[in-house]
Write a protein that holds these residues in place. Structure first.
Motif, PDB file in Angstrom:
ATOM      1  N   GLU A  51       0.858  -1.138   0.002  1.00  0.00           N
ATOM      2  CA  GLU A  51      -0.094   0.156   0.015  1.00  0.00           C
ATOM      3  C   GLU A  51       0.725   1.198   0.054  1.00  0.00           C
ATOM      4  OE1 GLU A  51      -2.412  -1.256   3.761  1.00  0.00           O
ATOM      5  OE2 GLU A  51      -3.819  -0.433   2.243  1.00  0.00           O
ATOM      6  N   ARG A  52       1.871   1.262  -0.760  1.00  0.00           N
ATOM      7  CA  ARG A  52       2.805   2.346  -0.549  1.00  0.00           C
ATOM      8  C   ARG A  52       2.335   3.608  -1.040  1.00  0.00           C
ATOM      9  NH1 ARG A  52       6.106   5.106  -4.022  1.00  0.00           N
ATOM     10  NH2 ARG A  52       5.490   3.787  -5.966  1.00  0.00           N
ATOM     11  N   THR A  53       1.589   3.700  -2.041  1.00  0.00           N
ATOM     12  CA  THR A  53       1.098   5.117  -2.652  1.00  0.00           C
ATOM     13  C   THR A  53      -0.212   5.419  -2.019  1.00  0.00           C
ATOM     14  OG1 THR A  53      -0.012   3.730  -4.480  1.00  0.00           O
ATOM     15  CG2 THR A  53       2.007   4.741  -4.762  1.00  0.00           C
ATOM     16  N   PHE A  54      -1.043   4.358  -1.625  1.00  0.00           N
ATOM     17  CA  PHE A  54      -2.336   4.579  -0.778  1.00  0.00           C
ATOM     18  C   PHE A  54      -1.797   5.181   0.601  1.00  0.00           C
ATOM     19  CE2 PHE A  54      -6.697   3.958  -0.057  1.00  0.00           C
ATOM     20  CZ  PHE A  54      -6.767   3.604   1.185  1.00  0.00           C
ATOM     21  N   LEU A  55      -0.915   4.755   1.410  1.00  0.00           N
ATOM     22  CA  LEU A  55      -0.502   5.260   2.513  1.00  0.00           C
ATOM     23  C   LEU A  55      -0.089   6.579   2.420  1.00  0.00           C
ATOM     24  CD1 LEU A  55       1.052   2.027   4.068  1.00  0.00           C
ATOM     25  CD2 LEU A  55      -1.159   3.103   4.900  1.00  0.00           C
ATOM     26  N   ALA A  56       0.683   6.848   1.374  1.00  0.00           N
ATOM     27  CA  ALA A  56       1.342   8.320   1.058  1.00  0.00           C
ATOM     28  C   ALA A  56       0.198   9.228   0.566  1.00  0.00           C
ATOM     29  CB  ALA A  56       2.337   8.119  -0.007  1.00  0.00           C
ATOM     30  N   THR A  57      -1.027   8.759   0.197  1.00  0.00           N
ATOM     31  CA  THR A  57      -1.965   9.751  -0.198  1.00  0.00           C
ATOM     32  C   THR A  57      -2.644  10.003   1.063  1.00  0.00           C
ATOM     33  OG1 THR A  57      -2.185   8.516  -2.213  1.00  0.00           O
ATOM     34  CG2 THR A  57      -4.112  10.021  -1.458  1.00  0.00           C
ATOM     35  N   LYS A  58      -2.948   8.832   1.987  1.00  0.00           N
ATOM     36  CA  LYS A  58      -3.728   9.074   3.080  1.00  0.00           C
ATOM     37  C   LYS A  58      -2.888  10.337   4.224  1.00  0.00           C
ATOM     38  CE  LYS A  58      -7.431   6.577   3.454  1.00  0.00           C
ATOM     39  NZ  LYS A  58      -8.675   6.802   3.822  1.00  0.00           N
ATOM     40  N   ALA A  59      -1.458  10.046   4.098  1.00  0.00           N
ATOM     41  CA  ALA A  59      -0.630  10.837   5.215  1.00  0.00           C
ATOM     42  C   ALA A  59      -0.554  12.262   4.300  1.00  0.00           C
ATOM     43  CB  ALA A  59       0.794  10.265   4.945  1.00  0.00           C
ATOM     44  N   ASN A  60      -0.590  12.268   3.092  1.00  0.00           N
ATOM     45  CA  ASN A  60      -0.867  13.896   2.770  1.00  0.00           C
ATOM     46  C   ASN A  60      -1.967  14.521   2.770  1.00  0.00           C
ATOM     47  OD1 ASN A  60       1.524  14.876   1.375  1.00  0.00           O
ATOM     48  ND2 ASN A  60       1.459  12.948   0.042  1.00  0.00           N
ATOM     49  N   LEU A  61      -3.080  13.854   3.143  1.00  0.00           N
ATOM     50  CA  LEU A  61      -4.388  14.119   3.252  1.00  0.00           C
ATOM     51  C   LEU A  61      -4.491  14.867   4.730  1.00  0.00           C
ATOM     52  CD1 LEU A  61      -6.887  11.954   1.385  1.00  0.00           C
ATOM     53  CD2 LEU A  61      -6.554  14.371   0.993  1.00  0.00           C
ATOM     54  N   GLU A  62      -3.944  13.902   5.614  1.00  0.00           N
ATOM     55  CA  GLU A  62      -4.050  14.212   7.039  1.00  0.00           C
ATOM     56  C   GLU A  62      -2.938  15.269   7.420  1.00  0.00           C
ATOM     57  OE1 GLU A  62      -5.324  13.930  10.963  1.00  0.00           O
ATOM     58  OE2 GLU A  62      -6.077  13.319   9.104  1.00  0.00           O
ATOM     59  N   LEU A  63      -1.897  15.510   6.705  1.00  0.00           N
ATOM     60  CA  LEU A  63      -0.790  16.555   7.089  1.00  0.00           C
ATOM     61  C   LEU A  63      -1.621  17.966   6.577  1.00  0.00           C
ATOM     62  CD1 LEU A  63       2.596  15.022   5.742  1.00  0.00           C
ATOM     63  CD2 LEU A  63       1.778  15.954   7.937  1.00  0.00           C
ATOM     64  N   ALA A  64      -2.410  17.879   5.097  1.00  0.00           N
ATOM     65  CA  ALA A  64      -3.030  19.193   4.761  1.00  0.00           C
ATOM     66  C   ALA A  64      -4.016  19.390   5.879  1.00  0.00           C
ATOM     67  CB  ALA A  64      -3.745  18.695   3.579  1.00  0.00           C
ATOM     68  N   LYS A  65      -4.791  18.549   6.505  1.00  0.00           N
ATOM     69  CA  LYS A  65      -5.925  18.887   7.476  1.00  0.00           C
ATOM     70  C   LYS A  65      -5.032  19.491   8.787  1.00  0.00           C
ATOM     71  CE  LYS A  65      -9.148  16.416  10.650  1.00  0.00           C
ATOM     72  NZ  LYS A  65      -9.446  15.142  11.200  1.00  0.00           N
ATOM     73  N   ILE A  66      -3.927  18.970   9.154  1.00  0.00           N
ATOM     74  CA  ILE A  66      -3.308  19.465  10.407  1.00  0.00           C
ATOM     75  C   ILE A  66      -2.803  20.755   9.973  1.00  0.00           C
ATOM     76  CG2 ILE A  66      -1.063  19.004  11.881  1.00  0.00           C
ATOM     77  CD1 ILE A  66      -1.523  16.092  11.393  1.00  0.00           C
ATOM     78  N   SER A  67      -2.117  20.910   8.799  1.00  0.00           N
ATOM     79  CA  SER A  67      -1.509  22.374   8.289  1.00  0.00           C
ATOM     80  C   SER A  67      -2.661  23.397   8.368  1.00  0.00           C
ATOM     81  CB  SER A  67      -0.864  22.318   7.166  1.00  0.00           C
ATOM     82  OG  SER A  67       0.260  21.318   6.987  1.00  0.00           O
ATOM     83  N   VAL A  68      -3.948  23.168   8.231  1.00  0.00           N
ATOM     84  CA  VAL A  68      -5.048  24.030   8.164  1.00  0.00           C
ATOM     85  C   VAL A  68      -5.246  24.412   9.733  1.00  0.00           C
ATOM     86  CG1 VAL A  68      -7.663  24.346   7.760  1.00  0.00           C
ATOM     87  CG2 VAL A  68      -6.066  23.312   5.949  1.00  0.00           C
TER      88      VAL A  68
END
Length: 741
Positions: free
Chosen positions: A190-207
């Motif tokens: 799940e390399r790309t799927f986990l990276a996608t999930k991580a980017n989404l959560e980082l975006a949420k935290i950055s907001v």
């Protein structure tokens, strides 16, 4: 010749049976291998459908795996399949169905030794607790799961779930650490799927942290990955995040574009039909599995009802079992409530402890800064006291005036030593000390210490002896300043407590390798000694053994504390042997690097008596008027002329337009500092000796002085002989190097 054909037939039978057995094993082994390959392919296909949010196809694929597991009676495979059912339904928000499959998997795990299955079960339990809002219980389950299996994919999923939990409890730094690790993960499934999930959560935290630029970067990265690999749900989430982010930073055109894209995704016929199909498939599979469970239970009930007695016993046992289960359920519920309250209480207490710790750190920093400021400010007037005292003593005062001036000089030097000790301890507490690594000569360092303390030894009528091993390498690499401080404290301490006796300083070479030597040092005296009780805390701050000793001999009780801390910087430990009334011995070992080149000449050392100060012209950079007068008079005593600069800017201008033999640079001045002025001068004059004169504070670093371009440092208030020595060494050494002398 007669041949017994019957025996031949009998002999052939075992051979035939062996062939049949081998063929059977080969057949089943091949089937087992093919079955394993099929299951792996099925789970890979399921993972793809799950990522693409094709729930109907994912469920149908899992149904194939369940059928294979049941037909092969493969308990572990069935556990894995039920776990994936539970995970899928939990992700879709169907908690009841997820619990149904999780319980089925748990039933099989009770009778199966399967560490990965146990680990994944705990992971799903943690996910359920997170869904219920029990963050700390979820973290505990994830930690237990991590202990049972080191499977890379499971570990990465634990990292992701932990990041979600950390975000929930506002531990954003921990969440960001996990998510950054997932962005660059090397997961084989799940390399790309986990990276996608991580980017989404980082975006949420950055907001949340109001870092909209960082949020945009991560949301776009997630969208790019999701669109490339067809992650439907993540595409929708990315569109939603980008719309909100651009709306927050006022970019309404971009926000509207992503909002329209999101609306198209939600309103598309494909998505509506897909939702209906997913629900239909999920209901069908759930119904089939539940009916399967009911059929199994019905079959068991029919078996038990074959006998009336068995039926009655079953009813009694069932009633007892249900009663026990009810009691256990009540007990577990109460325990769970207690645990929840306890966790909340612990969280509150931890917060209180963190606040108390922060307050203590702030108080320590305030104390450190206060002591640093006070000691720094005391040095400036103390410079005037010691400087003027020296000048008055040089002007042939009368005998009764000389006695008062000597007392004043002694008091000033005592106060200076006390301030130095306080500043040194302050630096140690603030972790501001770092050892230098420069070339030095150990015999000169020790000789200078011995020479500076000869007057003390004379007053105590004590013999001061240096026992130096000539096999010690001539040139060592280390911190001669801190080494000198160590011996000044140890030898000064020994002289203080030794009258009419002997103090020995011993330096021996223990071992010598390629570029490193192990040295042994000892300071031994035959003074009053230290009792065993006092030896336990003799290295503590402000500790001198007893109040009586403090009153009789004086001192701050900081010397040995400083020695212990300074040796710690070199990775060494001070040791003590002492007997009351017989004397004391302080000793330690130290590893030092040395210059291994053989045959190199030792540099010629200048004798202070050979300095020809007359006719020298220097620039004094000093903002304090009293210090200007004292420094000028001290230079005049040696027939040295000088110009005065009141600040750094004046110093730069004078240095550009005049020729000086040296510059005496104060560091702390209004406007640009002495360090900055030195950097500016070095841009147009690389050769002139610049000596820093500073009432050094906690934040000052000798390294920074040298990096700025200073050739040497003299701390204020300074002893006149040190002042003249530094001036002579730097001016005449430079002239010797240039061939002028």
């Amino acid at each position: 010749m007669n041949i017994d054909l019957g025996n031949i037939k009998v002999a052939k039978q075992p051979l035939l049976l062996l062939c049949i057995l081998l063929c059977t094993q080969l057949f089943f082994g091949q089937n087992e291998s093919n079955s394993t390959s099929d299951v792996k392919s099925i789970f890979d296909t399921f993972m793809t459908y799950r990522h693409q949010n094709k729930i109907d196809k994912a469920l149908e694929t899992l149904d194939q795996a369940a059928n294979i597991a049941e037909s092969n009676e493969d308990t572990k495979l069935l556990v894995d399949t039920y776990h994936q059912y539970a995970r899928l339904f939990l992700e879709q928000g169907d908690v009841d169905t997820a619990i149904f499959y999780l319980e089925r998997a748990g039933d099989f795990l009770k009778d199966t030794s399967y560490s990965y299955g146990q680990a994944f079960h705990l992971f799903l339990d943690g996910a359920l607790r997170f869904d219920e809002g029990n963050n700390f219980q979820a973290l505990k389950q994830l930690e237990e799961s991590r202990k049972l299996s080191n499977n890379r994919n499971l570990t990465n999923n634990i990292l992701l779930l932990e990041a979600y939990i950390y975000s929930n409890i506002e531990k954003f730094d921990d969440a960001i650490t996990n998510l950054h690790a997932l962005i660059v993960n090397s997961d084989d499934k799940e390399r790309t799927f986990l990276a996608t999930k991580a980017n989404l959560e980082l975006a949420k935290i950055s907001v949340i942290l109001n870092d909209l630029e960082e949020a945009t970067i991560h949301a776009k990265a997630a969208l790019e990955l999701a669109e490339k690999h067809g992650y439907a749900q993540e595409i929708k989430n990315a569109y939603e995040q980008l719309s909100l982010i651009y709306e927050s930073n006022g970019n309404y055109n971009e926000s509207l574009m992503y909002a329209k894209g999101l609306a198209q995704i939600k309103d598309s016929i494909f998505n509506m039909e897909k939702a209906k199909l997913d629900a239909s498939t999920a209901d069908k599979i759930r119904f089939d599995h539940q009916m399967n469970e009911l059929n199994k239970l019905q079959a068991k009930n029919e078996e038990l009802s074959e006998s009336k007695n068995r039926s009655e016993i079953t009813a009694i046992l069932t009633s007892a079992f249900l009663t026990i289960i009810s009691l256990l359920a009540v007990s577990l519920f109460r325990n769970n409530q207690i645990k929840l309250k306890t966790n909340d209480l612990l969280y509150t207490k931890n917060k209180e402890l963190e606040l108390a710790r922060d307050a203590a750190v702030s108080a320590m920093e305030a104390k450190t800064n206060f002591l640093s400021t006070v000691t720094h400010e005391l040095r400036t007037p103390l410079y005037a006291v010691t400087g003027l005292t020296h000048l008055l003593l040089e002007e042939n005062p009368s005998e009764h005036q000389k006695e008062h001036l000597k007392s004043l000089k002694f008091s000033g030097e005592y106060l200076l030593n006390f301030i130095n000790d306080i500043l040194q301890i302050n630096k140690i507490d603030a972790d501001k000390l770092e050892p230098l690594s420069i070339e030095f000569k150990l015999d000169k360092v020790l000789s200078d210490v011995m020479e500076s303390l000869q007057q003390n030894a004379h007053e105590q009528r004590t013999e001061l002896v240096l026992d130096y091993d000539p096999t010690i390498p001539k040139k060592l690499l280390g911190d001669p300043i801190k080494l000198s401080q160590i011996f000044m404290n140890l030898v000064g301490n020994a002289l203080k407590f030794t009258k009419n006796g002997k103090v020995e300083v011993i330096a021996k070479l223990l071992k010598k390798e390629e570029d490193q030597a192990k040295l042994y040092f000892e300071v031994r005296d035959n003074g009053i000694g230290i009792s065993e009780d006092q030896q336990q805390n003799i290295f503590d701050s402000f500790e001198q053994g007893s109040i009586q000793i403090n009153r009789e001999y004086g001192g701050t009780g900081l010397g040995l504390t400083i020695v212990k801390s300074l040796l710690g910087l070199f990775g060494s430990t001070i040791q003590l042997e002492s007997e009351l009334g017989q004397g004391s011995s302080f000793f330690f070992e130290m590893d030092v690097d040395f210059e291994s080149k053989v045959g190199e000449e030792v540099a010629f050392e200048l004798n202070p008596e050979e300095f020809q100060f007359k006719g020298l012209h220097v620039l004094v950079v000093e903002d304090n008027k009293i210090n200007q007068v004292i420094t000028k008079k001290m230079l005049t005593k040696k027939e040295i002329t000088c110009d005065i600069a009141n600040n750094g800017n004046e110093a730069i201008d004078l240095a550009k337009n005049n020729t000086y033999d040296a510059i005496l640079m104060d560091i702390h001045m209004p406007g640009i500092s002495g360090e900055e002025a030195t950097r500016q001068i070095r841009k147009f004059d690389q050769r002139i000796p610049i000596i820093a004169l500073t009432a050094i504070s906690l934040d000052d670093s000798l390294d920074s002085f040298y990096e700025a371009g200073c050739d040497d440092v003299v701390t204020k208030p300074f002893k006149p002989e040190v002042f003249y020595q530094k001036i002579g060494e730097n001016i005449f050494r430079r002239k010797m190097e240039e061939g002028s002398v």
